[in-house]
Design an enzyme around this catalytic site. Sequence first.
Site, PDB file in Angstrom:
ATOM      1  N   HIS A  94       0.818  -1.217   0.000  1.00  0.00           N
ATOM      2  CA  HIS A  94       0.000   0.000   0.000  1.00  0.00           C
ATOM      3  C   HIS A  94       0.845   1.256   0.000  1.00  0.00           C
ATOM      4  O   HIS A  94       0.373   2.329   0.365  1.00  0.00           O
ATOM      5  CB  HIS A  94      -0.964  -0.017   1.188  1.00  0.00           C
ATOM      6  N   ILE A 154       0.675  -9.318  19.596  1.00  0.00           N
ATOM      7  CA  ILE A 154       1.778  -9.687  18.699  1.00  0.00           C
ATOM      8  C   ILE A 154       3.133  -9.638  19.412  1.00  0.00           C
ATOM      9  O   ILE A 154       3.932 -10.573  19.320  1.00  0.00           O
ATOM     10  CB  ILE A 154       1.787  -8.732  17.479  1.00  0.00           C
TER      11      ILE A 154
END
Length: 261
Positions: free
Chosen positions: A127, A245
Amino acid sequence: MADRTDIKAARAALGEVLKDMRAGVAFTGAGISTECGIPDFRSPGGLWTRNRPIPLDEFLASRAMRTEAWRRRFAMEEAFGSAEPGRGHRAIARMLADGRLIGVVTQNIDGLHQASGVPAADLVELHGNSTYATCLDCDTRYELDWVRECFDAAGGAAPDCPDCGGPVKTATISFGQAMPVGEMIRARRMAQQCDVFLAIGSSLVVYPAAALPLEAKQAGATLVILNREPTDLDPYADLVIHADIGDVLDGLHGTPAPTER
Ligand code: NAD
Ligand code: ZN
């Protein structure tokens, strides 16, 4: 599919997968950068709820919208410009340096994988990148400092390209903007060649990026999804971890491959 929410069990299960990984791909989304202070889009209170992204057609339609886009970008720079890589970024950089990954594919635009030491040659930015700008018509690159100077000199208005008069935009892919062809090809090749595909911190709803985990799985890879919240692709994964995470990945990268023991 094994679904682990307990951190210890999750780390053990992921450690087993990583032990045999020789050609992995780390595929990351905004969730890997939240511990660095950068909000994601879709968590409760995320950027999506506060600032709906400006699609390309609206950006092109009026200078007022371009000015609003740049105003937001400068505000983000003040809030997150000094963000540093987190535990997830560092673990991935270490896996790559250890020769366990064939590459890193990110949907993020924050430059934190590069900052953690991932070389550009091993990184696919699907992106784009928000740390510089380009002219949408002639592709000339502009640095954010230059945009800021022009913006301020014009009393707070988005600048046009001095070369061709085209609109100047951060080098990101907005909704409604074509995906970068070369980056998509590289990402798909990695997905098809990897032995383990690690989808980390992505809600997996933005296509075509979100098609990559299934492409990898169909090509024979072990699919791991590590995300705090469930995703639509969880049923297809070999291992699903709903946990933080950083907590899961911190220190896990050190497991040597069997051949290196
Ligand atoms: P998303 O916001 O849709 O999803 C992020 C996911 O990460 C959520 O499901 C959330 O539950 C999870 N998450 C957040 N923090 C976590 C943590 N600490 N541990 C585990 N899970 C955590 O993001 P996306 O899938 O990447 O798609 C959003 C789009 O927005 C992308 O195109 C991306 O480029 C862009 N974006 C980028 C940034 C950035 O560059 N840092 C920030 C916001 C949005
Ligand atoms: Zn131009």
